[in-house]
Write a protein that holds these residues in place. Sequence first.
Motif, PDB file in Angstrom:
ATOM      1  N   GLU A 124       0.882  -1.170   0.000  1.00 40.00           N
ATOM      2  CA  GLU A 124       0.000   0.000   0.000  1.00 40.00           C
ATOM      3  C   GLU A 124       0.916   1.215   0.000  1.00 40.00           C
ATOM      4  OE1 GLU A 124      -2.428   0.310   3.517  1.00 40.00           O
ATOM      5  OE2 GLU A 124      -2.709   2.463   3.176  1.00 40.00           O
ATOM      6  N   ASP A 125       0.961   1.929  -1.123  1.00 34.19           N
ATOM      7  CA  ASP A 125       1.916   3.030  -1.245  1.00 34.19           C
ATOM      8  C   ASP A 125       1.664   4.126  -0.215  1.00 34.19           C
ATOM      9  OD1 ASP A 125       3.658   2.261  -3.303  1.00 34.19           O
ATOM     10  OD2 ASP A 125       2.084   2.617  -4.798  1.00 34.19           O
ATOM     11  N   LEU A 126       2.743   4.631   0.317  1.00 39.23           N
ATOM     12  CA  LEU A 126       2.690   5.792   1.203  1.00 39.23           C
ATOM     13  C   LEU A 126       3.414   6.921   0.505  1.00 39.23           C
ATOM     14  CD1 LEU A 126       3.718   3.984   4.504  1.00 39.23           C
ATOM     15  CD2 LEU A 126       1.403   4.728   3.878  1.00 39.23           C
ATOM     16  N   GLU A 127       3.157   8.143   0.952  1.00 43.13           N
ATOM     17  CA  GLU A 127       3.829   9.250   0.298  1.00 43.13           C
ATOM     18  C   GLU A 127       5.332   9.195   0.583  1.00 43.13           C
ATOM     19  OE1 GLU A 127       3.519  14.018  -0.297  1.00 43.13           O
ATOM     20  OE2 GLU A 127       2.083  12.990   0.981  1.00 43.13           O
ATOM     21  N   PRO A 128       6.155   9.276  -0.436  1.00 47.30           N
ATOM     22  CA  PRO A 128       7.597   9.241  -0.204  1.00 47.30           C
ATOM     23  C   PRO A 128       8.168  10.640   0.019  1.00 47.30           C
ATOM     24  CG  PRO A 128       7.143   9.102  -2.552  1.00 47.30           C
ATOM     25  CD  PRO A 128       5.813   9.284  -1.873  1.00 47.30           C
ATOM     26  N   ILE A 129       9.346  10.683   0.621  1.00 49.25           N
ATOM     27  CA  ILE A 129      10.061  11.948   0.827  1.00 49.25           C
ATOM     28  C   ILE A 129      11.447  11.787   0.227  1.00 49.25           C
ATOM     29  CG2 ILE A 129      11.186  13.306   2.639  1.00 49.25           C
ATOM     30  CD1 ILE A 129       8.641  13.351   4.070  1.00 49.25           C
ATOM     31  N   PHE A 130      11.831  12.718  -0.628  1.00 49.14           N
ATOM     32  CA  PHE A 130      13.090  12.532  -1.354  1.00 49.14           C
ATOM     33  C   PHE A 130      14.132  13.610  -1.087  1.00 49.14           C
ATOM     34  CE2 PHE A 130      10.162  10.334  -4.513  1.00 49.14           C
ATOM     35  CZ  PHE A 130      10.473   9.076  -4.038  1.00 49.14           C
ATOM     36  N   THR A 131      13.732  14.746  -0.521  1.00 47.65           N
ATOM     37  CA  THR A 131      14.712  15.821  -0.354  1.00 47.65           C
ATOM     38  C   THR A 131      14.881  16.200   1.113  1.00 47.65           C
ATOM     39  OG1 THR A 131      13.140  17.646  -0.479  1.00 47.65           O
ATOM     40  CG2 THR A 131      13.977  16.793  -2.583  1.00 47.65           C
ATOM     41  N   ILE A 132      16.009  16.843   1.394  1.00 47.40           N
ATOM     42  CA  ILE A 132      16.291  17.311   2.754  1.00 47.40           C
ATOM     43  C   ILE A 132      15.176  18.255   3.213  1.00 47.40           C
ATOM     44  CG2 ILE A 132      17.846  18.768   4.104  1.00 47.40           C
ATOM     45  CD1 ILE A 132      20.169  17.679   2.317  1.00 47.40           C
ATOM     46  N   GLU A 133      14.776  19.152   2.327  1.00 49.73           N
ATOM     47  CA  GLU A 133      13.792  20.159   2.706  1.00 49.73           C
ATOM     48  C   GLU A 133      12.437  19.526   3.020  1.00 49.73           C
ATOM     49  OE1 GLU A 133      15.942  20.420   0.244  1.00 49.73           O
ATOM     50  OE2 GLU A 133      17.032  22.302   0.526  1.00 49.73           O
ATOM     51  N   GLU A 134      12.005  18.601   2.151  1.00 48.68           N
ATOM     52  CA  GLU A 134      10.739  17.914   2.433  1.00 48.68           C
ATOM     53  C   GLU A 134      10.820  17.180   3.763  1.00 48.68           C
ATOM     54  OE1 GLU A 134       9.451  16.781  -2.181  1.00 48.68           O
ATOM     55  OE2 GLU A 134      10.571  15.348  -0.983  1.00 48.68           O
ATOM     56  N   ALA A 135      11.943  16.539   3.995  1.00 54.44           N
ATOM     57  CA  ALA A 135      12.109  15.781   5.228  1.00 54.44           C
ATOM     58  C   ALA A 135      12.016  16.676   6.452  1.00 54.44           C
ATOM     59  CB  ALA A 135      13.448  15.055   5.210  1.00 54.44           C
ATOM     60  N   LEU A 136      12.551  17.902   6.333  1.00 50.46           N
ATOM     61  CA  LEU A 136      12.544  18.825   7.462  1.00 50.46           C
ATOM     62  C   LEU A 136      11.140  19.365   7.734  1.00 50.46           C
ATOM     63  CD1 LEU A 136      15.722  20.993   6.696  1.00 50.46           C
ATOM     64  CD2 LEU A 136      15.427  19.450   8.648  1.00 50.46           C
ATOM     65  N   GLU A 137      10.354  19.524   6.671  1.00 45.83           N
ATOM     66  CA  GLU A 137       9.093  20.251   6.818  1.00 45.83           C
ATOM     67  C   GLU A 137       7.856  19.370   6.947  1.00 45.83           C
ATOM     68  OE1 GLU A 137       8.753  23.101   3.693  1.00 45.83           O
ATOM     69  OE2 GLU A 137      10.378  24.328   4.496  1.00 45.83           O
ATOM     70  N   ARG A 138       7.926  18.171   6.383  1.00 45.40           N
ATOM     71  CA  ARG A 138       6.695  17.372   6.329  1.00 45.40           C
ATOM     72  C   ARG A 138       6.432  16.636   7.636  1.00 45.40           C
ATOM     73  NH1 ARG A 138       4.561  16.257   1.308  1.00 45.40           N
ATOM     74  NH2 ARG A 138       2.865  15.427   2.531  1.00 45.40           N
ATOM     75  N   GLU A 139       5.720  17.291   8.528  1.00 45.23           N
ATOM     76  CA  GLU A 139       5.326  16.656   9.784  1.00 45.23           C
ATOM     77  C   GLU A 139       4.289  15.560   9.532  1.00 45.23           C
ATOM     78  OE1 GLU A 139       6.359  16.897  12.820  1.00 45.23           O
ATOM     79  OE2 GLU A 139       7.480  18.776  12.921  1.00 45.23           O
TER      80      GLU A 139
END
Lengths: 800, 164
Positions: A124-139
């Motif tokens: 079941e696909d989950l939203e992926p995170i690929f960048t430093i910035e996304e990782a920092l911001e996506r709570e």
Amino acid sequence: MSEFSVIGRRLPKVNSWAHLTGEARYADDLFLPRMLYGRVLRSTRPHARIRRVDTGRALAYPGVVAVVTGADMPEKMGIMPSTQDETALAVDRVRYVGEPVAAVAALDEDIAFDALSLIQVDYEDLEPIFTIEEALEREDVKIHDEAKRANVFKEVHLSFGDLEGGFAAADHVRDDWFFFEGNTHAPIESHSAVASYGPDDKLTLWTATQVPHYLHRELEKVLGLPRSRIRVIATPNGGAFGGKSDPFGHEFAAALLSIRTRRPVKITLDREEVFYAHRGRHPVKMRIRTGVKKDGEITAVHYQSWLDGGAYASYGIATTYYTGALLTVTYRIPAYKFDGVRVYTNKPPCGPKRGHGTTQPRYGFECQIDKIAEDLDLDPLEYRKKILQPANSRTVNDLRITSMGLGECLDALQRSTRYSERRGQLGRGKGIGLAGSAYISGAGLPIYWNEMPHSGAEIRIDRGGGVTVMCGTSEIGQGSDNMLASVAAEALGVMPADVHVVSGDTSLAPVDLGSYSSRVTFMAGNAVRDAAMKLRALLVAAAAEKLEVPADRLLSAYGRIYDRDDPSKFIAFADAAVLAESKHGTLVAAGSYKPPKGIGGSFKGAGVGPTPAYSYQAAVAEVTVDMDTGMVTVDKVTTAHDCGRALNPANVEGQVEGSAYMGYGEIIGEEQVFRGGLHKKPSLLDYKIPTSLDTPVLEAIVVESVDAEGPFGAKEAGEGPLNPVIPAIANAVYDAIGVRFDETPITAEKILTALGKRDRRGEQKTRIGPDGLDTGKADPKRALRRLTASTDARERKRPN
Amino acid sequence: MTKQLLTLRVNGEPRTIAADSHHTLLEVLREELGLTGTKHGCELGECGACTVLVDGVPVLACLTLPALVGDADVTTVEGLANGAGAGAPGREATLHPLQIAFAEEGAAQCGYCTPGMLMTAKALLDTTARPTRAQIASAISGNLCRCTGYTAIYEAIEKAASRA
């Protein structure tokens, strides 16, 4: 004449004959009776929940003997005990494309391969995170539920000295952003493991690992089998460079499949899988602010780094600290602040690659030093010499410096390359660049907290004068077996060819923590020397009695113990051994080494950075830039390296040249990059490691500072020399075309962009690099849309 | 899969084996004949680690089907030390000058690319007695080495050539 009979000589490595005749047994060369062949099923999704894994059809396939999945080994594991967030095979969730999910053992490799396609995984696909910035911001998206803030794995802040005062006192402050792209080790040997669970309920695992001892611990934890019944044998590694220093899923899978089937099981990764196993260089964004006086004296440095860690911890906590720890050991810095953040993303885990965590900041800092020299109209080489951290000193972050040969390295480079006269004088398109660096000779602390030695060695002398050295080190091509033989031979007075080496075997050899952090020569070398000196004392005492010469007048070399004042008075080494054994019993001695106390501070985070001795090095690169094609040709790299003492100069030069080669590859084009979570180039055709035709002329200059605590004065040589090559090339490109490359790699495309030759506007740039974090732009669902788009595109291309 | 009966001439010895017809020369050498000196780095023809000589010409064993080799002479690293220096004392009696020069120059670090590198170098020296640095670089450009930076390999090949 040299005071040594072995040390300092260019003797062939003791293990080279096996390498040169095809007799060396790497893990994949092992074929055991009744052996089964294993293959690993890997995730096709960057981030997904595993709803169900159905192995029924695979198990029913003729020739398949066993299948294991994540549910069979749910215990968390990982190289650092404090941050274990992996399982051997994925349980419930996958976090990168290529993550191990299940493994099959079959009668042959073809059957195992076919059976993989019969395992059905319901994702079941989950939203992926690929960048430093996304990782920092996506709570709202958590790659690991345990992360406290968004997808931050680790955040550290350290401050030393009066930072504000330092910047206030500065006449000039530089504030630069840098980006270092990720890249991977790409050893020519892919990972391979053979497990054999015997009728005595004991497990033997032969594996291409740099860390047999740490793997031993993790096998116990994951398999629930006492360590007393596990034996790990590190086979000769066909290259490693840090890429074989984590416990890997296929090692546990081979072990469990062998336990289940009671047959030996071999799993060898294919080339594509090696790119997913990764644990390579972290992509790092950096901001460096440095204050200087008019004469260049540094008043303060504020260094910040953001590391893209990929899906799991690996050595990440150490990597994060390493980005900030070693900037202080080269040049005087009276005030220093370090902020580091490592984030999780849905990509293969990053880890230690040659220069572990220090390569990226050293690149940024040495490029910035070059800019400061230019701002202040100083010669970059003279400038560096003027601000050197002195020998036998302490840095602002409480690191003990002992021997320090960076000044000598710079002098040697100036003599060899005439850098100072040639800089700025080579004409447009040609340039020369310089950088300095430092590295550790082994981490000051082990990975798990304990008071035991970092390295142990045992030496046995047989009745024929044969010497056997046993030490848990892993031979990864760096020459550790030869180092063990050479140190023992020098101390005892025989030749390395007379020494048998037993290494990397947890049953036969005392613990050495492993071939990482450039620790082996210093630590295992001292342990072997310790053991050898104990036996030497027994032999010399026996010889003194026989020869009727005071023991302190006796020397040992070339298989003889002889009178210094009258070398015609001697006893053969083998005869001395018989006398000593008659008197003392079996000739066995153990030695060990542990770094001294007080080499680092006591604050939280002080564990990363200290070492018994720093190596120092500097490099000069000469480049030619083709103004029409943007191609950068590195004509020559000259590296001067302070290794304390060259135990074997040919091997030290080999390490220095090999490091220069690898650094060259990193800045000129190697990149571990992804599209929609898919690795863009998981093959040696697309991931371009330099061939003989690409590689510059490499010259190695050995500088010997003779370290007071190193074995015969030696320090590390395997990692540090990579570091200065990268900024030296960037600085040379600037000298050639006046463009600062504040990001890696320096590709032809980027050069043409800078020269304004990629579009009709012809807008030229004087700098290529980031201007900050791309924060505030995180677009929820963007990554998922990109992923879906790329998956759809692939589906459309697929022939019906 | 259908097994095929094959007779190959490897290192001067006739060897008859039954192998799946899709298996490569690399697989047959390593798995059927136990000649594990020939390495695999990619099995896609990218790295050169599996280089062997077929009638003196370097080929990638991972891209070669044994059926196509026929009765040609296959030489692997195990066949390199075949008394080339016969008559000389000790080690030199059996080893090829390239093997000795590689050891002296430290041209093998991890040793994994070494067998393929040696075979390519032998083919070069067999046709070009005194190759230039550029000729050596060109000859070994299909053999990736991740350890040495190639310098020691050049020096070893030049040394072996100078002794021939």
